[in-house]
Design a protein around this motif. Structure first.
Motif, short mmCIF file in Angstrom:
data_model
loop_
_atom_site.label_atom_id
_atom_site.label_comp_id
_atom_site.label_asym_id
_atom_site.label_seq_id
_atom_site.Cartn_x
_atom_site.Cartn_y
_atom_site.Cartn_z
N VAL A 1 0.66 -1.06 0.12
CA VAL A 1 -0.32 0.11 -0.32
C VAL A 1 0.60 1.28 -0.49
N GLY A 2 1.83 0.91 0.92
CA GLY A 2 3.36 2.18 1.44
C GLY A 2 3.59 2.46 -0.53
N THR B 1 1.17 4.16 -3.03
CA THR B 1 1.30 5.71 -3.17
C THR B 1 2.04 6.27 -3.45
N ALA C 1 -3.67 2.40 6.50
CA ALA C 1 -4.45 0.92 5.90
C ALA C 1 -4.69 0.11 6.74
N ALA D 1 -0.58 6.61 4.85
CA ALA D 1 -0.83 5.43 3.65
C ALA D 1 -1.54 4.38 4.38
N GLY E 1 3.72 11.01 3.48
CA GLY E 1 2.71 9.89 2.48
C GLY E 1 2.72 8.65 2.37
#
Lengths: 298, 343
Positions: free
Chosen positions: A45-46, A49, A75, A71, A67
């Motif tokens: 997910v990182g 992002t 998550a 994120a 960011g």
């Protein structure tokens, strides 16, 4: 001599990455007995992002890094709320299988909605340059990684020992019912554990992405597999154990890379896992696990 | 004449009922199925044997095993190495050590050798695993999976790694795999209801209590582990003898999760659950795969959606664990749905 120092530093930086991830797994496990195999997808997910920032043409590395970490934290928190709350009281096996399921779902969501192919992320290349101190060549990334892990360990220790919430988290790993009786909300303790876990995954994500330079749906799978092993070797649920296991695994891996002949290159992982299995057979509950008799109330 | 206990008698009834279901599905496929569908149903039966092999250990000892696909691979490769004709092996495995390319045996002997090799390996590895508890045991099985896969990939001179190991005689058809599946169902059911099975299940419910009653937990776990490995080897042989080509890839994580999801959905505590879960997921996934290709459905042109089957598989695991952790069947076997139990 320089060669040895170099390899020791390599082992430290490998170990630092595993320790970061293993800590994230251990803090969740210590509280709810969940082996969070979906940790790897938090890393992804990182990574995605960062892709999103790149496509928005935001190149400021601070924004990208912060960011990605935010994120990952978000998550992690979402997963706790959506997937892991129903199995909170279940036995570890149920939790482990749920986490496997979550991990498969997330990997395929990335595949479906983003792309099955790796996507290049170039915004973090600046973190990696080579430095030379007293004849020893180092990658700056290794130094950052080791330093970050040390800072994280100290910060985590301060949080767990000096704040009320930290105290609650530590207490929850011993006797959750008692913590609730003292008036601390269970949901908050879980949320904190998952937030910390997400934060650690986010930090690890920065280093993994800076080194690999690309993200694909399976980005987090292998690092977390290793971290998972580190956790078990150190003693599942024990935070010092996770750190010890992480650095031990890093050392074993570098030792294997150095000592195994070139022709056995493909077998590094097999040897690492073999050593891990042998450690477990020697100490079934991990090196630093608390002594628990079977049948004790946990 | 062996006197059977009432649970063993109802076990045989249950196994017979399951055999009827297996034969019915096989007949339907044989008469109405296209070539492609026959292949599909065949692989469902192979997966059924895998899931049953998994159930013997996981369902009775209740320790999550992740290495089952590796044992299936050992069985498949061992049989393939024995049975493949010399002239083909000379082409495909020119550098094979220990004279592996210099002989070939008939399919039955090869299968027996493969089963024995897998059983011996399982016995050696099992002696390490049975002493560990839940998560620790699972990690060691994971380690076994990774190590065996690495060996398949590394020794390309014997296993050909991710390339196809071809030239295995295709001696099996749908009928043979159904016959074997029925046999395995009976074996699993009888094991579950045997003294050993009952003691092992008791030890899973309460390890300390069962040990105090004199149950030899380690020995029983080892028996279940080796029996499971033998069944997995049989599954691998069925796979190799039908397809004629094998490679290392199908014996790794994807297959582990697929078969695990099957067992979990149906319910790992029962043989009926293993059968039900296998067929639900095998046929369900085929439907999802159809959607994945982006078909025109009810006049709507659906987009191509790669990854849908993975999402479905993961969702099945998560939902089962959240809503019904013991799976659809729970502790009930098939005959309890028809026969009223006396208490």
């Amino acid at each position: 001599m320089e060669y040895i120092v170099q390899q020791v530093l390599n082992a430290l930086s490998f170990g630092a990455e595993y320790a970061l991830l293993a800590l994230g797994l251990a803090i969740v496990f210590s509280i709810m007995g969940l082996v969070n195999f979906a940790h790897g997808e938090i890393i992804a997910v990182g990574g995605y992002t960062m892709v999103a920032f790149a496509s928005l043409a935001i190149g400021n590395p601070m924004i990208v890094m912060v960011g990605a970490v935010l994120a990952a934290m978000l998550a992690s928190l979402t997963l706790e709320r959506v997937a892991f709350r129903p199995v909170r009281k279940a036995d570890p096996t149920t939790g482990l299988l749920t986490a496997f399921g979550v991990s498969i779902v997330l990997q395929n969501l990335f595949l479906l909605f983003v792309s099955p192919r790796p996507i290049a992320v170039t915004s973090l290349y600046f973190l990696d340059w080579s430095i030379e101190i007293a004849g020893i060549r180092l990658a700056s990334l290794q130094v950052f990684e080791t330093l970050t892990t040390i800072i994280v360990i100290i910060a985590l220790m301060l949080f767990l020992r000096r704040t009320v919430l930290g105290l609650a988290v530590r207490a929850a790993s011993l006797d959750f019912e008692m913590v609730r009786l003292t008036g601390i909300r269970a949901n908050r303790v879980f949320a904190i554990a998952f937030l910390i876990s997400g934060l650690l995954a986010g930090l690890a994500c920065i280093f993994i992405m800076a080194r690999r330079g690309s993200v694909d749906p399976h980005l987090g799978f292998e690092p977390v597999l290793k971290a998972f092993v580190a956790c078990v070797v150190g003693g599942f649920g024990s935070l010092p154990g996770a750190v010890l296991g992480g650095f031990l695994l890093g050392a074993v891996e570098v030792a294997m890379l150095v000592m195994l002949p070139q022709s056995l290159g493909g077998m590094t992982d097999a040897f690492v896992f073999m050593i891990v299995a042998m450690i477990l057979i020697w100490r079934p509950d991990g090196i630093l696990s608390p002594a628990v008799e079977k049948g004790d109330k946990l | 004449m062996i006197r059977l206990s009432s649970s063993q008698r109802s076990g045989l009834v249950g196994a017979a009922l399951l055999a009827l279901v297996l034969v019915a599905i096989g007949l339907l496929t044989a008469y109405f199925g296209s070539r492609y569908q026959v292949r599909l149903v065949y692989s469902a039966y192979v997966n059924l044997i895998v899931v049953l092999g998994l159930q013997v250990f996981m369902g009775n000892a209740r320790i999550t095993n992740l290495s089952h696909s590796a044992f299936m691979g050992i069985g498949a490769y061992a049989a393939a190495l024995c049975v493949t004709p010399e002239n083909i092996k000379k082409i495909s495995l020119p550098d094979a050590p220990w004279g592996l390319a210099q002989f070939s045996l008939d399919p039955v002997v090869s299968a027996l050798i493969a089963v024995v090799i897998t059983a011996v390996l399982a016995l050696l590895l099992g002696m390490l695993i049975v002493r560990l508890t839940s998560i620790g045991a699972t990690i060691v099985t994971l380690a076994i999976l990774v190590i065996i896969h690495a060996i398949f990939l590394y020794r390309t001179d014997i296993f050909k790694g991710n390339q196809a190991f071809f030239g295995i005689p295709q001696v099996f058809n749908l009928t043979s795999v159904i016959a074997i599946a029925i046999l395995v169902v009976i074996v699993c059911r009888l094991f579950r209801e045997s003294r050993w099975g009952i003691q092992l299940r008791a030890s899973a419910d309460d390890e300390v209590g069962a040990a105090a009653m004199g149950v030899q937990i380690y020995r029983l776990r080892l028996i279940a582990w080796v029996l499971g490995a033998v069944i997995l080897a049989v599954a691998g042989i069925c796979y190799a003898y039908f397809l004629g080509t094998i490679s290392a890839r199908p014996f790794y994580f994807n297959h582990v999760f697929l078969t695990l999801a099957m067992l979990i959905l149906g319910g790992m505590r029962t043989v009926t659950g293993a059968v039900l879960g296998t067929f639900l997921i095998s046929f369900g996934l085929e439907g999802v795969r159809y959607l994945e290709t982006g078909p025109v459905f009810l006049g709507i042109d659906l987009p191509e959606a790669l990854g849908l089957s993975g999402i479905a598989l993961g969702a099945v695991i998560v939902l089962t664990m959240a809503l019904r952790p013991t799976g659809i069947m729970g502790n009930r076997e098939i005959e309890t749905l028809f026969v009223r139990q006396r208490h």
